[in-house]
Design a protein around this motif. Sequence first.
Motif, PDB file in Angstrom:
ATOM      1  N   PHE A   7       0.829  -1.212   0.000  1.00 33.17           N
ATOM      2  CA  PHE A   7       0.000   0.000   0.000  1.00 33.17           C
ATOM      3  C   PHE A   7       0.858   1.255   0.000  1.00 33.17           C
ATOM      4  O   PHE A   7       0.430   2.298  -0.488  1.00 33.17           O
ATOM      5  CB  PHE A   7      -0.968   0.006   1.191  1.00 33.17           C
ATOM      6  CG  PHE A   7      -0.331   0.345   2.506  1.00 33.17           C
ATOM      7  CD1 PHE A   7      -0.300   1.649   2.953  1.00 33.17           C
ATOM      8  CD2 PHE A   7       0.231  -0.648   3.297  1.00 33.17           C
ATOM      9  CE1 PHE A   7       0.284   1.969   4.158  1.00 33.17           C
ATOM     10  CE2 PHE A   7       0.816  -0.333   4.499  1.00 33.17           C
ATOM     11  CZ  PHE A   7       0.849   0.973   4.941  1.00 33.17           C
ATOM     12  N   ARG A   8       2.084   1.183   0.508  1.00 32.77           N
ATOM     13  CA  ARG A   8       2.944   2.367   0.536  1.00 32.77           C
ATOM     14  C   ARG A   8       3.347   2.791  -0.866  1.00 32.77           C
ATOM     15  O   ARG A   8       3.511   3.982  -1.132  1.00 32.77           O
ATOM     16  CB  ARG A   8       4.171   2.099   1.392  1.00 32.77           C
ATOM     17  CG  ARG A   8       3.813   1.931   2.867  1.00 32.77           C
ATOM     18  CD  ARG A   8       4.974   1.460   3.656  1.00 32.77           C
ATOM     19  NE  ARG A   8       5.281   0.097   3.233  1.00 32.77           N
ATOM     20  CZ  ARG A   8       6.124  -0.702   3.860  1.00 32.77           C
ATOM     21  NH1 ARG A   8       6.765  -0.287   4.917  1.00 32.77           N
ATOM     22  NH2 ARG A   8       6.341  -1.919   3.429  1.00 32.77           N
TER      23      ARG A   8
ATOM     24  N   GLU B 126       0.338   4.587  -2.285  1.00 33.41           N
ATOM     25  CA  GLU B 126       0.232   5.886  -1.624  1.00 33.41           C
ATOM     26  C   GLU B 126       1.240   6.866  -2.205  1.00 33.41           C
ATOM     27  O   GLU B 126       0.926   8.029  -2.452  1.00 33.41           O
ATOM     28  CB  GLU B 126       0.441   5.711  -0.118  1.00 33.41           C
ATOM     29  CG  GLU B 126       0.144   6.936   0.706  1.00 33.41           C
ATOM     30  CD  GLU B 126       1.335   7.862   0.869  1.00 33.41           C
ATOM     31  OE1 GLU B 126       1.120   9.066   1.095  1.00 33.41           O
ATOM     32  OE2 GLU B 126       2.482   7.392   0.760  1.00 33.41           O
TER      33      GLU B 126
ATOM     34  N   GLU C  98     -10.302   3.913  -3.608  1.00 29.75           N
ATOM     35  CA  GLU C  98      -9.572   4.013  -2.342  1.00 29.75           C
ATOM     36  C   GLU C  98     -10.318   4.855  -1.313  1.00 29.75           C
ATOM     37  O   GLU C  98     -10.074   4.733  -0.120  1.00 29.75           O
ATOM     38  CB  GLU C  98      -8.168   4.580  -2.565  1.00 29.75           C
ATOM     39  CG  GLU C  98      -7.304   3.771  -3.501  1.00 29.75           C
ATOM     40  CD  GLU C  98      -7.096   2.343  -3.046  1.00 29.75           C
ATOM     41  OE1 GLU C  98      -7.086   2.081  -1.827  1.00 29.75           O
ATOM     42  OE2 GLU C  98      -6.936   1.479  -3.919  1.00 29.75           O
TER      43      GLU C  98
ATOM     44  N   ARG D 132     -12.374   2.350   0.670  1.00 26.62           N
ATOM     45  CA  ARG D 132     -11.670   1.141   1.108  1.00 26.62           C
ATOM     46  C   ARG D 132     -11.637   1.107   2.629  1.00 26.62           C
ATOM     47  O   ARG D 132     -11.108   2.009   3.267  1.00 26.62           O
ATOM     48  CB  ARG D 132     -10.260   1.164   0.538  1.00 26.62           C
ATOM     49  CG  ARG D 132      -9.484  -0.073   0.766  1.00 26.62           C
ATOM     50  CD  ARG D 132      -8.178   0.023   0.026  1.00 26.62           C
ATOM     51  NE  ARG D 132      -7.344  -1.104   0.375  1.00 26.62           N
ATOM     52  CZ  ARG D 132      -6.287  -1.462  -0.294  1.00 26.62           C
ATOM     53  NH1 ARG D 132      -5.916  -0.773  -1.352  1.00 26.62           N
ATOM     54  NH2 ARG D 132      -5.567  -2.491   0.079  1.00 26.62           N
TER      55      ARG D 132
ATOM     56  N   ASP E 165     -10.167  -1.187   4.682  1.00 24.52           N
ATOM     57  CA  ASP E 165      -9.043  -1.825   5.365  1.00 24.52           C
ATOM     58  C   ASP E 165      -7.810  -0.940   5.538  1.00 24.52           C
ATOM     59  O   ASP E 165      -6.893  -1.313   6.251  1.00 24.52           O
ATOM     60  CB  ASP E 165      -8.647  -3.121   4.649  1.00 24.52           C
ATOM     61  CG  ASP E 165      -8.182  -2.875   3.222  1.00 24.52           C
ATOM     62  OD1 ASP E 165      -8.579  -1.868   2.639  1.00 24.52           O
ATOM     63  OD2 ASP E 165      -7.425  -3.720   2.693  1.00 24.52           O
ATOM     64  N   ASN E 166      -7.759   0.239   4.900  1.00 26.13           N
ATOM     65  CA  ASN E 166      -6.552   1.047   4.987  1.00 26.13           C
ATOM     66  C   ASN E 166      -6.908   2.538   5.030  1.00 26.13           C
ATOM     67  O   ASN E 166      -7.209   3.155   4.011  1.00 26.13           O
ATOM     68  CB  ASN E 166      -5.642   0.754   3.792  1.00 26.13           C
ATOM     69  CG  ASN E 166      -4.243   1.263   4.006  1.00 26.13           C
ATOM     70  OD1 ASN E 166      -4.032   2.277   4.657  1.00 26.13           O
ATOM     71  ND2 ASN E 166      -3.277   0.553   3.464  1.00 26.13           N
TER      72      ASN E 166
END
Length: 161
Positions: A61-62, A65, A99, A102, A104-105
Amino acid sequence: MRLQVYTQNAYNVKRANQDVLKRICSIKKTRKHKTSDYLQDYLQMIFGYLSEMAGGAEADFRQKEAVMHALGLLATHMARSKDLQAGAMVTLEQFVSPELTREDNAMLRARAAWVYGEFSSFPYNSEAHNVNVLQALYANLQCPELPLRVNAAIALVNHLD
């Protein structure tokens, strides 16, 4: 730690990267050109990364991002061209909009809210996309994570201006 948090520090790594990216993408061949060739190439690279991350295996995910952050930094450069504006909104609808919802994050949701705040002056391709984004930003105001609420609030203010 203090060097990374203090944004006015010239030795801040994040600030230095942002400045380099913005300066390279603002280099034009002549004054007649509205956009830079470097900007076009860099945007193609960003779109390629987003496509790979969306279609392939679950990426870190980074990385996503960071790519969304780079895209948001270039919003002012992309505003100079109607073609880039239209392409940006298609990209946001395909890769950044999911996103916002989303679960979960929260970090990706916060970055997506920030990106939509940066692109708030761009015209939307469809009214449905605009409504979905505004609803998602409003829903993110209810989340317990403070950075997400702040980015969602700023993005909403930018959209409503």
